[in-house]
Design a protein around this motif. Structure first.
Motif: not given
Length: 117
Positions: A64-91
């Motif tokens: 757990a990291l900050l009381g949240i399981p690491l698996s949720l952080w990994v899943v969130f990183s996929q979501f956030a990373g995909t949106w960052l890639l989309v933003y970077a592409y449009f930019r």
């Protein structure tokens, strides 16, 4: 029938001379750079997700990291990373690719006008 050397009798453009224009070559280079680099980041992002859940499920579930399981952080990183890639592409499309596209269109139009004259 037209006298323009870049058109065939059917009116279809012959792309070989256009593809050789320096502005068009630069546009293709910039597009290839952006798509290859962002594509590599996307592949790395999704590969890390698959490797994590395939080979380290216990670690991701127990840690757990900050009381949240690491698996949720990994899943969130996929979501956030995909949106960052989309933003970077449009930019990058606006700031890096579009100027080269504008220059290529202008070069093609000038070439067409020179051939027509």
């Amino acid at each position: 029938m037209t006298t323009d050397a870049s058109l065939t009798e059917s009116g279809a453009a012959i792309w070989s001379p256009i593809l050789a224009l320096p502005e068009f070559v630069e546009l293709r280079r910039r597009r290839r750079t952006v798509t290859a680099s962002l594509g590599a980041v996307a592949v790395g992002l999704f590969t890390s997700f698959l490797v994590g859940f395939a080979f380290f499920p216990e670690v991701l579930g127990r840690t757990a990291l900050l009381g949240i399981p690491l698996s949720l952080w990994v899943v969130f990183s996929q979501f956030a990373g995909t949106w960052l890639l989309v933003y970077a592409y449009f930019r990058l499309s606006r700031t890096y690719i579009q100027p080269a596209a504008d220059a290529a269109v202008l070069a093609i139009e000038l070439r067409h006008q020179e051939r027509a004259a």
